[in-house]
Design an enzyme around this catalytic site. Structure first.
Site, mmCIF file in Angstrom:
data_model
loop_
_atom_site.group_PDB
_atom_site.id
_atom_site.type_symbol
_atom_site.label_atom_id
_atom_site.label_comp_id
_atom_site.label_asym_id
_atom_site.label_seq_id
_atom_site.Cartn_x
_atom_site.Cartn_y
_atom_site.Cartn_z
ATOM 1 N N THR A 1 0.817 -1.193 0.000
ATOM 2 C CA THR A 1 0.000 0.000 0.000
ATOM 3 C C THR A 1 0.863 1.259 0.000
ATOM 4 O OG1 THR A 1 -1.610 -1.266 1.232
ATOM 5 C CG2 THR A 1 -1.736 1.097 1.470
ATOM 6 N N GLY B 1 -8.686 -5.489 2.023
ATOM 7 C CA GLY B 1 -7.741 -5.585 3.131
ATOM 8 C C GLY B 1 -7.984 -4.530 4.190
ATOM 9 N N THR C 1 0.884 -0.269 5.931
ATOM 10 C CA THR C 1 1.139 -1.050 4.729
ATOM 11 C C THR C 1 1.605 -2.443 5.123
ATOM 12 O OG1 THR C 1 2.607 -1.282 2.791
ATOM 13 C CG2 THR C 1 3.445 0.031 4.630
ATOM 14 N N GLY C 2 1.124 -3.441 4.414
ATOM 15 C CA GLY C 2 1.509 -4.812 4.735
ATOM 16 C C GLY C 2 0.388 -5.776 4.403
#
Length: 291
Positions: free
Chosen positions: A160, A189, A210-211
């Site tokens: 992201t 997500g 992010t991840g």
């Protein structure tokens, strides 16, 4: 000028030789956000502008250049949140909008907080955001990556994009993603979920994550980092949130700005591209740290 900007281009694994492209991209996004602040703009608009720049950059997994899902097309999620009033706007599974972060901002300005799929597309038309050919979002590089994934080959893992901003008065966050390469159609997500991938609260701070989104959603990672600020410093708060994600089996990164403009970030992946600017200066990095 009083203000602070911190931008990330996703946590994951970057192909050798592409690091410079990532750093140049987040630096452009940072500079665009800072220009908004210099012109007197608010934190929310600056965060949106930073993410919009990354959505238009094919080297990042957001907007143009998003990864392809299992059926070979792009579905995008985005969210924005303003610390003042905790106003929030998000979209998910969007296929025909050039800049999903702009659409998320329009949702924030409406009576809603979250729109998805076809409903989000109709709302975009109502708000004057033109239909964008979904094929124009697909880059040759992402098509090749998708083909490799369908053959069972490995490849770069990229996440992201997002930004957090302090404008001297308040804080805001914006996040956008194309999801996970070869994901199920309709998969959503953490990015558009308040407190999971995006969160901002006046008097505390703002976070963009992010991840691997499922783990960040289960951990409520963005909220967890902000909620830890009264007891811990910003760097510890970021690490505590990432530790919770890691305990659940996930990895990724967070960027954070406090209510008085202190910046911090960290990641548990091989790399994460970031760029920042505050009263002390500007910089870019592919690693951990705080300002």
């Amino acid at each position: 000028m009083v203000g602070a900007v911190l931008v990330h281009g996703g946590a994951g694994r970057v192909e050798p030789g592409r690091e410079a492209l990532r750093l140049a991209g987040v630096a452009r996004a940072r500079d665009a956000a800072w220009a908004v602040l210099e012109a007197g703009g608010a934190a929310l608009e600056a965060a949106v502008r930073a993410v919009e720049v990354l959505e238009d950059d094919p080297d990042f997994n957001a907007g143009t250049g998003s990864v392809l899902n299992r059926d070979g097309f792009v579905e995008m999620d985005a969210a924005v949140m303003n610390g003042e009033g905790r106003t929030f706007g998000a979209v998910a599974a969007v296929r025909d909008v050039k800049n999903p972060v702009r659409l998320a901002l329009e949702v924030l300005r409406s009576e809603h907080v979250f729109l998805a799929g076809e409903g989000a597309s109709r709302f975009a038309r109502e708000r004057g955001l033109p239909a964008h050919d979904p094929r124009a979002l697909v880059t040759p590089r992402q098509l090749e990556r998708w083909s490799r994934a369908r053959r069972g080959a490995g490849g770069e893992k990229s996440g992201t994009v997002g930004a957090v901003v302090y404008d001297g008065r308040g804080v805001a966050a914006a996040t956008s993603t194309g999801g996970i390469l070869d994901q199920r159609v309709g998969r959503v997500g953490d990015t558009p979920l308040p407190g999971a991938g995006t969160y901002a609260e006046a008097g505390l701070g703002a976070v963009s994550a992010t991840g691997h989104g499922e783990y960040f959603a289960r951990a409520l990672a963005a909220y967890r980092a902000v909620a830890a600020l009264p007891e811990h410093g910003p760097q510890v708060a970021v690490r505590l949130a990432l530790a919770e994600v890691e305990a659940l089996g996930g990895s990724g990164g967070l960027v954070l700005v406090t209510a008085d403009g202190v910046l911090a970030w960290d990641h548990t992946t091989p790399s994460m591209s970031v760029a920042w600017r505050d009263a002390a200066g500007a910089g870019e990095a592919m690693g951990k740290g705080s300002v």
